[in-house]
Design an enzyme around this catalytic site. Structure first.
Site, mmCIF file in Angstrom:
data_model
loop_
_atom_site.group_PDB
_atom_site.id
_atom_site.type_symbol
_atom_site.label_atom_id
_atom_site.label_comp_id
_atom_site.label_asym_id
_atom_site.label_seq_id
_atom_site.Cartn_x
_atom_site.Cartn_y
_atom_site.Cartn_z
ATOM 1 N N ALA A 37 -12.852 -7.655 26.061
ATOM 2 C CA ALA A 37 -12.177 -8.025 25.208
ATOM 3 C C ALA A 37 -12.176 -7.284 23.671
ATOM 4 O O ALA A 37 -11.345 -6.882 23.014
ATOM 5 C CB ALA A 37 -12.022 -9.462 24.573
ATOM 6 N N GLY A 38 -13.436 -6.732 23.490
ATOM 7 C CA GLY A 38 -13.732 -6.135 22.270
ATOM 8 C C GLY A 38 -13.130 -4.703 22.472
ATOM 9 O O GLY A 38 -13.016 -4.031 23.042
ATOM 10 N N PRO A 39 -12.511 -4.458 20.957
ATOM 11 C CA PRO A 39 -12.563 -5.058 19.772
ATOM 12 C C PRO A 39 -11.419 -6.162 19.495
ATOM 13 O O PRO A 39 -11.267 -6.830 18.629
ATOM 14 C CB PRO A 39 -12.259 -4.117 18.629
ATOM 15 N N GLY A 40 -10.602 -6.296 20.601
ATOM 16 C CA GLY A 40 -9.572 -7.557 20.491
ATOM 17 C C GLY A 40 -8.251 -7.202 20.404
ATOM 18 O O GLY A 40 -7.301 -8.139 19.952
ATOM 19 N N LYS B 148 -5.763 -6.076 22.557
ATOM 20 C CA LYS B 148 -4.932 -6.640 23.672
ATOM 21 C C LYS B 148 -5.376 -8.168 23.647
ATOM 22 O O LYS B 148 -4.384 -8.992 23.770
ATOM 23 C CB LYS B 148 -5.405 -5.900 25.006
ATOM 24 N N ASP C 223 -9.675 -4.718 31.020
ATOM 25 C CA ASP C 223 -9.482 -3.385 30.427
ATOM 26 C C ASP C 223 -10.896 -2.718 30.513
ATOM 27 O O ASP C 223 -11.682 -2.834 29.449
ATOM 28 C CB ASP C 223 -8.967 -3.783 29.016
ATOM 29 N N CYS D 292 -8.161 3.334 29.647
ATOM 30 C CA CYS D 292 -7.412 4.237 28.680
ATOM 31 C C CYS D 292 -8.059 5.778 29.165
ATOM 32 O O CYS D 292 -8.318 6.362 28.563
ATOM 33 C CB CYS D 292 -7.929 3.952 27.289
#
Ligand SMILES: C[S@@+](CC[C@H](N)C(=O)[O-])C[C@H]1O[C@@H](n2cnc3c(N)ncnc32)[C@H](O)[C@@H]1O
Length: 463
Positions: free
Chosen positions: A278-281, A283, A345, A398
């Protein structure tokens, strides 16, 4: 400032704030492996550099770092030694000068004079003479002239020529060509788009801000994400919704892949959502907003504690409902029931965001791929174990590199007849040029977004 030499005092040239700031950022990138997009804003603020000077400093830093490969090739032709044999600060002054002469509209004589002035002020009189001589040689041709002189003809080695022309390492040029299905005619556009400055895209976090609020603050609605707005000019932090974290800066492609996961049809319960990396948050905040509106809950997992704290800050809008935990997502999560929707992700080379990270193309190596790929495979396997039968997993990178995208999915799904590849294009209605499916590859030159990849996978329901 003055310097003493052999009994006399010589006045050092005054160098403008923009070029000095650009030089200092280049030194930080080289010496401390810093990221330009993180160092530059703080340095501009600290030195109170604003307006046109700030714009010039930004252009010089980003342009120099993007063009590094081509500028070093030109410098090599103007030097009697390899550029890397120079003192690093001297090399940075020369790169900055090369960008001004070959990559901007600054008149060559002004670029040469200010570069020599910078060299004298920051690295000394001796190197100043070398810089003067090299800059004069370099200004004999424009960029097209140097490319003609240094690159192989397109008929002999088109990729090598494109690599020099668009300042990309050859291995990345080949990777982009593979991801474009071998279409050389599109390759030049893809490479050129990596060298353009992206617009700042904002996200209005669902339930907490409206796009109309961002539009009233000077942004324009974006193409496809109903939560996105594009800020042509100005500082995002000047917008109250951004300062209050009800809105944020987020590429439209990042929004689209999260929205595709959230809107894909799902039978059965839809309450438990997981963001595995999740970082940095960014999405996580978008998903959390959507989850709240649907009475679902998001668990955000992040391995790095400092990045987990950033996720916590991004999710602060709805305390109690969503949780953040520090954990290794390749391992089963303690005491957690299966999830209905999972975003993975994955950590990747980031080759899809070269527009935003100007130094990344020179820092990344093909040798980074095996370790990343093996982590991506472990994470995707863990995601498929954590999702309930009938639930959905979005595998996102990405990066358009096939070693991180479709081949990861294919390898993981081998021997998994219980997992279906969902046509993700149906979840992004109206977005053109998404290819043959079922996976999606967005592109800066086609969509104006980062080159995000999305595979949507459904675990077959039992029975
Ligand atoms: C591509 S970034 C995620 C970006 C994020 N989704 C966003 O939109 O802001 C990948 C993240 O995965 C984290 N990570 C790497 N390996 C991990 C693991 N084994 N378990 C959990 N998180 C991991 C990294 O620290 C990094 O923060």
């Amino acid at each position: 400032m003055t310097r003493r030499g052999r009994g006399r005092t010589t006045a050092l040239p005054r160098v403008d704030a923009a070029r000095t700031a650009a030089f200092d950022v280049l030194r930080a990138v080289d010496e401390r492996d810093s990221y330009a997009n993180l160092v530059l804003p703080g340095l501009l603020r600290e030195r109170e550099i604003t307006g046109r000077d700030a714009a010039l400093a930004t252009e010089l830093v980003y342009g120099t770092l993007r063009g590094l490969g081509t500028y070093d090739a030109v410098l090599a032709a103007c030097l009697d030694r390899a550029p890397e044999a120079l003192d690093p600060p001297v090399l940075d002054v020369l790169r900055l000068g090369a960008h001004q002469v070959l990559g901007t509209r600054i008149p060559p004589h002004a670029a040469v004079d200010t570069t020599v002035g910078l060299a004298r002020a920051r690295v000394g009189e001796g190197p100043g003479k070398l810089v003067n001589a090299v800059m004069r040689r370099l200004s004999r041709h424009d960029m097209a002239g140097w490319i003609d002189q240094l690159a192989p003809p397109a008929s002999t080695d088109p990729l090598e020529r494109l690599a020099l022309q668009h300042s990309h390492p050859p291995w990345i040029v080949r990777a982009l060509l593979d991801a474009l299905g071998g279409d050389e005619s599109e390759l030049a556009a893809a490479l050129a788009a990596d060298n353009e400055r992206p617009f700042v895209t904002l996200v209005a976090r669902p339930g907490r801000a409206e796009v109309s609020e961002l539009v009233a603050a000077g942004a324009s609605p974006a193409h496809w994400s109903p939560y996105a707005a594009v800020l042509g000019e100005g500082d995002p932090a000047a917008i109250p919704a951004v300062r209050e974290r009800r809105a944020g800066v987020q590429d439209e492609g990042s929004q689209l892949v999260a929205l595709a996961l959230a809107t894909a049809p799902l039978n059965g319960p839809d309450r438990r959502w997981l963001d595995m990396c999740a970082g940095p948050g960014g999405k996580a905040a978008l998903l959390a907003g959507l989850a709240t509106l649907r009475d679902a809950r998001l668990l955000a997992v992040e391995r790095q504690p400092h990045r987990a704290r950033m996720v916590e800050a991004a999710l602060r809008g709805d305390p109690g409902r969503h949780r953040v935990v520090v954990a290794d997502a390749t391992e089963p999560l303690d005491g957690e029931d299966p999830f209905d929707r999972i975003l993975l992700d994955a950590p990747c080379t980031g080759l899809g965001a070269l527009r935003r990270r100007p130094e990344a193309r020179w820092r990344r190596r093909p040798s980074d791929l095996p370790a990343l790929r093996s982590l991506q495979i472990s994470l995707l396997r863990a995601a498929l174990s954590a999702v309930r039968p009938g639930g959905l997993v979005a595998y996102v990178t990405c990066s358009p590199h096939l070693a991180e995208t479709t081949t990861v999915v294919t390898d993981v799904l081998r021997g998994r007849p219980d997992v279906e590849r969902v046509d993700a294009r149906a979840c992004l209605p109206g977005v053109p040029d998404l290819g043959d499916g079922p996976e999606i590859q967005l592109w800066p030159h086609r969509h104006g977004t980062d080159a995000m990849f999305l595979a949507l996978l459904r675990r077959e329901p039992i029975g």
